[in-house]
Design an enzyme around this catalytic site. Structure first.
Site, short mmCIF file in Angstrom:
data_model
loop_
_atom_site.label_atom_id
_atom_site.label_comp_id
_atom_site.label_asym_id
_atom_site.label_seq_id
_atom_site.Cartn_x
_atom_site.Cartn_y
_atom_site.Cartn_z
N GLU A 165 -16.96 0.76 4.10
CA GLU A 165 -16.86 2.04 4.81
C GLU A 165 -17.24 3.24 3.95
O GLU A 165 -17.34 4.36 4.43
CB GLU A 165 -15.47 2.27 5.42
CG GLU A 165 -15.14 1.28 6.53
CD GLU A 165 -13.82 1.58 7.21
OE1 GLU A 165 -13.72 1.35 8.42
OE2 GLU A 165 -12.88 2.04 6.52
N ARG B 115 0.82 -1.22 0.00
CA ARG B 115 0.00 0.00 0.00
C ARG B 115 0.85 1.26 0.00
O ARG B 115 0.74 2.11 -0.89
CB ARG B 115 -0.91 0.00 1.22
CG ARG B 115 -1.55 1.34 1.56
CD ARG B 115 -2.02 1.34 3.00
NE ARG B 115 -2.65 2.58 3.39
CZ ARG B 115 -2.01 3.62 3.92
NH1 ARG B 115 -0.70 3.58 4.07
NH2 ARG B 115 -2.69 4.71 4.27
N GLU C 224 -6.07 7.53 0.00
CA GLU C 224 -6.09 6.07 0.19
C GLU C 224 -7.43 5.77 0.84
O GLU C 224 -7.56 5.76 2.05
CB GLU C 224 -4.91 5.62 1.05
CG GLU C 224 -4.70 4.12 1.02
CD GLU C 224 -5.65 3.37 1.93
OE1 GLU C 224 -6.78 3.04 1.48
OE2 GLU C 224 -5.27 3.11 3.07
N GLY D 156 -8.80 12.50 3.58
CA GLY D 156 -8.59 11.50 4.62
C GLY D 156 -7.11 11.32 4.88
O GLY D 156 -6.57 10.22 4.75
#
EC number: 2.1.1.319
Length: 543
Positions: A338, A239, A329, A263
């Protein structure tokens, strides 16, 4: 004159009084006592009479660190947050009251997730707004007088004869007490307001019979406030390095550009962009973690390039009209768990320039058939014998939930197929709820135990750049069984009925994604399939 610290007044009062009237009476009585005992010791209601070597806890203005010495706090702020209190005080010629305002101003900005603007101090400190303490019983405020007195003594090179040194001491003490009195009055007013709000809220609750709507957003943002979740994500090399490599290998598209980080979490992506040459990065988050992100930017000397904004992307405004790049991300388990993708698409529609770039640019959901006899059945078979007891009724929940785990590549028994694509430059929020067809060809004979899904992530430097069908490190990263395991793992949909299939058997059907009706951040998944003319279906909840 025995002087008891004002912070202790407040501590004692809060132990004894329960109403606003009690607070007011306590203040009046306490200051009446102080005035009538100007030259003698005061009876402090049998509290401790001697206040020698009292230990204070000084909280950092930028992070959660605490110190027992104020000078240690200022050293920490200078080294960790690039804030030199003594230099700022000297350069701006700040007096005692201005230093109080400075401390409260910085605390208020950090609390709101903003970067303190120290270039406009003269305008900011004209307001009495920052005479109100941000922290209850802020030891820094109550010790500033001693700090400034000490500075004065260090700087004073002239010997001045004073007829009565006690008068000077009393004047300094009176000045300090007046300030502390003002601070306490401000705190009392805040308590008064809080109490009225509490009473109003209680009355409203008693009158209302309408059930409260579940605040799923608050729970969601709170879940990202601690260190553990960010350690897990940052420690995911696939990631983090995937984003880092895209930014660092394409510095030419970031140089001099304005970037929005949706975020931002710890601020890692914002710092990547700043290091790559971005002129300005706006980092937005609605979680308490943004306070640590501000600290991280200060610590790495990037506070001038990164502006932090606390709030929902749907509600905030930016100092600029449009940005050149949006980076985020946002991916969850099974990609859309989510529902953060919704916020990223809102950010795109509100703030991205027409020629701007989304990073990542595209994501794809991938499905395969899974065969196994051990790993995937473990959560089911466990309930058959629990310390000698049968608990077969517990098995049902395992078939309704989505099992998030690392699936060995050897368990994959069909060529994976893409069943959904999200072009982040063009897709819409409503596209995230969908039904898509799929068709799988079984590679080897064996039972069909589960469907397994994951997602692939692609980065491009242009909006119209072609995206290859195969995923590799040059264009993005995969979260599938064929790649290095990530914190997303894979999502396994266990099947109740497990038909034994021959090599070459075709499994056709549809898969549906939708938001859960009770909690729109949870994900409902339904699969309908047909094998050799026999239809079956199953529904799951990812929560």
């Amino acid at each position: 004159m025995l002087v008891k610290p004002m912070a202790c007044y407040f501590e004692i009062w809060t132990r004894k009084v329960t109403t606003i009237e009690d607070f007011s009476l306590a203040i009046a009585n306490r200051f009446k006592q102080m005035g009538s005992h100007s030259d003698s010791e005061v009876d402090w209601d049998n509290e401790e009479e001697v206040w020698e070597d009292e230990v204070h806890e000084f909280c950092c203005l930028f992070c959660d660190s605490t110190f027992t010495c104020l000078k240690d706090l200022w050293s920490h702020c200078k080294e960790a947050h690039n804030f030199d209190f003594y230099q700022v005080k000297q350069q701006n010629n700040l007096d005692f009251y201005a230093c109080i305002k400075l401390v409260n101003y910085i605390r208020s900005q950090v609390k709101e997730g903003k970067t303190p603007d120290l270039d406009k101090l003269s305008d900011i400190l004209r307001s009495d707004e920052y005479m109100i303490s941000v922290l209850p019983d802020d030891s820094v405020l109550f010790s500033l007088g001693d700090e400034l007195d000490s500075d004065f003594e260090d700087d004073n090179t002239l010997e001045i004869e004073v007829e009565n040194p006690a008068d000077v001491s009393k004047d300094a003490e009176i000045k300090k007490l007046k300030l502390q009195n003002q601070l306490l009055i401000s705190q009392l007013e805040e308590i008064r307001k809080d109490k009225m709000n509490e009473l109003t809220s209680q009355t409203t609750d008693q009158l209302s019979v309408t059930p409260k709507k579940a605040d799923n957003d608050s729970y969601y943002f709170e879940s990202y406030a601690g260190n553990d979740i960010h350690f897990l994500m940052l420690n995911d090399s696939v990631r983090t390095e995937g984003y880092r490599d895209f930014v660092y290998h394409n510095k030419h598209i970031f140089a001099g550009k304005t970037v929005l980080d949706v975020g931002c979490g710890t601020g890692i992506l914002s710092m990547f962009c700043a290091k790559a040459g971005a002129k300005k990065v706006y980092a937005v988050d609605n979680s308490d973690i943004i306070q640590m992100a501000i600290s991280n930017a200060f610590e790495n000397g990037l506070a001038d390039q990164i502006t932090f904004i606390r709030g929902k992307i749907e509600d905030i405004s930016l100092p600029v009209g449009k940005v050149d790049i949006i980076i985020s991300e946002w991916m969850g388990y099974a990609l859309t768990f989510e529902s953060m993708i919704d916020s990223v698409l809102v950010a795109r529609d509100r703030f991205l320039a027409p020629s701007g770039i989304m990073a990542p640019s595209e994501t794809r959901l991938v499905l395969t058939a899974t065969t196994n006899t051990e790993l995937l059945e473990e959560p089911i078979d466990f309930w058959s014998d629990v310390y000698g007891f049968k608990m077969n009724g517990m098995k049902d929940a395992s078939y309704k939930g989505v099992s998030v785990q690392v699936v060995p590549q050897t368990y994959v028994n069909a060529k994976p197929v893409v069943f959904a694509r999200f072009n982040m430059h063009t897709c819409k929020v409503q596209d995230v709820s969908f039904t898509s067809p799929f068709s799988l060809i079984i590679d080897n004979e064996g039972p069909l135990c589960a469907f397994t899904l994951w997602f692939d992530t692609y980065f491009t430097t242009k909006r119209t750049q072609p995206i290859p069908e195969a995923i590799d490190e040059a264009c993005g990263f995969t979260t599938g069984p064929q790649g290095t395991p990530t914190h997303w793992k894979q999502c396994v949909l266990l099947l109740r009925n497990r038909p034994f299939l021959q090599k070459g058997t075709r499994v056709e059907g549809t898969i549906s994604f939708s938001k859960n009706k009770k909690n729109n951040r949870d994900l409902d998944i339904s699969v309908h399939w047909n094998v050799n003319g026999k239809a079956d279906s199953q529904s799951y909840v990812l929560n």
